[in-house]
Write a protein that holds these residues in place. Structure first.
Motif, short mmCIF file in Angstrom:
data_model
loop_
_atom_site.label_atom_id
_atom_site.label_comp_id
_atom_site.label_asym_id
_atom_site.label_seq_id
_atom_site.Cartn_x
_atom_site.Cartn_y
_atom_site.Cartn_z
N CYS A 247 -6.49 11.29 6.14
CA CYS A 247 -5.53 12.05 6.94
C CYS A 247 -4.94 11.17 8.06
CB CYS A 247 -6.17 13.30 7.54
SG CYS A 247 -6.60 14.49 6.28
N PHE A 248 -5.80 10.39 8.69
CA PHE A 248 -5.32 9.51 9.77
C PHE A 248 -4.28 8.52 9.22
CE2 PHE A 248 -5.43 5.52 12.11
CZ PHE A 248 -5.25 5.95 13.43
N ALA A 249 -4.60 7.89 8.08
CA ALA A 249 -3.68 6.90 7.50
C ALA A 249 -2.37 7.56 7.12
CB ALA A 249 -4.33 6.25 6.27
N ASN A 250 -2.45 8.73 6.52
CA ASN A 250 -1.23 9.42 6.10
C ASN A 250 -0.35 9.78 7.29
OD1 ASN A 250 0.24 10.64 3.80
ND2 ASN A 250 -0.04 12.49 5.03
N ASP A 251 -0.97 10.27 8.38
CA ASP A 251 -0.19 10.58 9.60
C ASP A 251 0.48 9.33 10.14
OD1 ASP A 251 -0.92 13.19 9.45
OD2 ASP A 251 -2.47 13.09 11.02
N LEU A 252 -0.26 8.23 10.12
CA LEU A 252 0.29 6.97 10.61
C LEU A 252 1.51 6.55 9.77
CD1 LEU A 252 -0.31 4.59 12.62
CD2 LEU A 252 -1.63 3.55 10.78
N PHE A 253 1.39 6.65 8.45
CA PHE A 253 2.50 6.28 7.57
C PHE A 253 3.70 7.20 7.80
CE2 PHE A 253 -1.09 5.03 4.44
CZ PHE A 253 -1.24 3.80 5.05
N CYS A 254 3.43 8.48 8.04
CA CYS A 254 4.51 9.45 8.24
C CYS A 254 5.26 9.20 9.55
CB CYS A 254 3.97 10.87 8.26
SG CYS A 254 3.43 11.45 6.67
N ASN A 258 9.83 2.31 8.98
CA ASN A 258 9.73 1.16 8.07
C ASN A 258 8.31 0.91 7.57
OD1 ASN A 258 12.43 0.48 7.97
ND2 ASN A 258 12.31 -0.74 9.83
N LEU A 259 7.58 1.97 7.41
CA LEU A 259 6.20 1.85 6.91
C LEU A 259 5.94 2.98 5.92
CD1 LEU A 259 3.36 0.37 7.45
CD2 LEU A 259 2.86 2.34 8.87
N VAL A 260 5.37 2.63 4.79
CA VAL A 260 4.87 3.65 3.87
C VAL A 260 3.49 3.20 3.39
CG1 VAL A 260 7.16 4.40 3.04
CG2 VAL A 260 5.94 2.62 1.80
N GLY A 261 2.73 4.13 2.86
CA GLY A 261 1.41 3.73 2.38
C GLY A 261 0.75 4.86 1.62
N VAL A 262 -0.35 4.53 1.00
CA VAL A 262 -1.05 5.55 0.23
C VAL A 262 -2.54 5.20 0.10
CG1 VAL A 262 -0.66 4.47 -2.05
CG2 VAL A 262 -0.94 6.93 -1.91
N VAL A 263 -3.36 6.24 0.11
CA VAL A 263 -4.74 6.09 -0.35
C VAL A 263 -4.71 6.58 -1.79
CG1 VAL A 263 -7.13 6.86 -0.09
CG2 VAL A 263 -5.73 6.43 1.93
N ALA A 297 -0.65 -1.47 11.43
CA ALA A 297 -1.12 -0.25 10.77
C ALA A 297 -2.53 -0.44 10.24
CB ALA A 297 -0.16 0.13 9.63
N ALA A 298 -2.77 -1.57 9.60
CA ALA A 298 -4.11 -1.85 9.05
C ALA A 298 -5.14 -1.89 10.19
CB ALA A 298 -4.10 -3.17 8.29
#
Ligand SMILES: [Zn+2]
Length: 409
Positions: A247-254, A258-263, A297-298
């Motif tokens: 959830c944390f990673a998804n909020d950060l990507f949202c 200029n950033l997208v990501g996925v688990v 982000a990482a």
């Protein structure tokens, strides 16, 4: 402006799409029967556009048009002929056939340019058959050597013998490469493979950058125990920790531009209905054209995960296992492309590419320009991938104007 017809464009794509090993969508892998069978057809079309055609050592079909200008450099135009399995009929081949059509029209009208052009159908970009990607474009930069030809596909066929099947002379790898000083730039037309242009109601867009990608694997260690007898406040549940990280990673990507990501991958052990999860492995893939944004982000995900683990009595290990830097498209070529769109009375819209393309490799050789074409419902790597042929006409006009404007620049 030269005349472009929907029926002509449709004809090119319908014919090329027939070279497929699947009935559904297009499956045309590197050095396959279908790739081999497409070559004479492409060669014929290229020759019809006044190009001198050769197949190089890496299976790239290359059509050269020499300028009368003795000082001329070469503009390389192209994209890939290969597809994913049951992919669409435009991914890649669009960037070969649409410029080809424009060059044919220019040839018929005897329009000469003061620079050379080489139109290339790269053999491999997708990397589906062999465990290598961007082989075509890398070979132009001198980044492929004979040792690379020893890789094998899932049936044990070497790349070298596959290329020989195609009719390529693998002894001539060095002849694939360009000298930096001889190149004017690299221009690729590609479907967007995403929904942005469609949501903006625009037929084309100028690509600013091609994304960089990094991948991480997180190992979360908890402690398995009885799911009925262990009090809630005494558990070391690896999956609960994982869920907060996701959830944390998804909020950060949202919430980061200029950033997208996925688990995208999650493995739970022992993965049983009545056992507290002992261990979870998960992947985090992060994409941004800007390396700094990706790294930050990482870093934030690592920091959050460490803090969380200490609160929840779990332990975390990280493994940063893949990184490919993105590229910025050439500023000057971008602005010429923008002017070409404006001259065709369309608004200029800029976007970055979240997918990898040949430009990632070509950037080592020369400046890269990319034109994106709207695709229906943002769908790609899918058999229902589709475009509006009116957009293809607009793109053809933009390509023509771009080629003429580049002459002035
Ligand atoms: Zn592609």
């Amino acid at each position: 402006m030269l005349e472009y017809k929907i029926s002509d464009i449709r004809d090119y794509f319908d014919k090329a799409a027939k070279f497929s090993s699947s009935d559904r969508g297009v499956t045309r892998l590197f050095c396959s029967e279908e790739h081999k069978a497409l070559l004479p057809v492409l060669r014929n079309w290229m020759e019809g556009a006044g190009l001198q055609v050769r197949l190089d050592a890496l299976g790239n079909l290359r059509g050269f048009k020499k300028s009368k200008n003795k000082e001329a450099k070469t503009l390389i135009i192209g994209s890939h002929q290969d597809s994913v399995i049951e992919g669409g009929k435009y991914d890649g081949i669009l960037g070969v056939l649409l410029p080809l059509y424009v060059l044919k029209r220019m040839h018929e009208q005897e329009i000469e340019l003061n620079y050379h052009i080489e139109l290339i159908a790269f053999g491999d970009e997708e990397g589906v058959r062999f465990p290598k990607t961007l082989l075509g474009s890398k070979s132009l930069c001198g980044d492929v050597c004979s040792a690379d030809l020893e890789v094998v596909d899932k049936d044990g066929v070497t790349l070298k013998s596959a290329l020989e099947f195609l009719g390529a002379n693998t002894n001539e790898i060095t002849k694939c490469a360009y000298d930096k000083d001889d190149v004017l730039g690299f221009f690729e037309v590609h479907i967007e493979q995403g929904p942005v242009l469609e949501s903006e109601s625009l037929p084309v867009g100028v690509v600013t950058a091609i994304t960089g990608i990094e991948r991480h694997r997180l190992f979360i260690q908890g402690k398995a125990n009885h799911a009925g007898t262990t009090p809630m406040d005494m558990r070391q549940d690896a999956l609960v920790t994982a869920s907060h990280i996701i959830c944390f990673a998804n909020d950060l990507f949202c919430n980061t531009e200029n950033l997208v990501g996925v688990v995208g991958e999650l493995n739970v052990y022992p993965n049983a209905v009545n056992v507290i999860p002992d261990r979870v492995d998960l992947t985090v893939e992060i994409r941004s054209p800007d390396k700094k944004i990706r790294q930050e982000a990482a870093e934030k995900i690592y920091q959050y995960a460490n803090k969380l683990a200490s609160e929840q009595n779990t332990a975390i290990n990280f493994n940063h296992n893949y990184e490919m830097d993105g590229i910025k498209c050439d500023e000057k070529l971008q602005s010429i492309l923008g002017e070409a769109i404006e001259k065709n009375n369309r608004p200029v819209f800029h976007l970055f590419s979240g997918a990898g393309h040949d430009g990632l490799a070509m950037d080592r050789l020369t400046g890269v320009a990319m034109l994106f074409l709207r695709c229906k419902e943002g769908l790609s790597h899918h058999h229902e991938e589709d475009i509006d042929y009116h957009d293809a006409i607009i793109a053809a006009e933009v390509i023509e104007t771009f080629l003429l404007e580049l002459e002035e620049a």
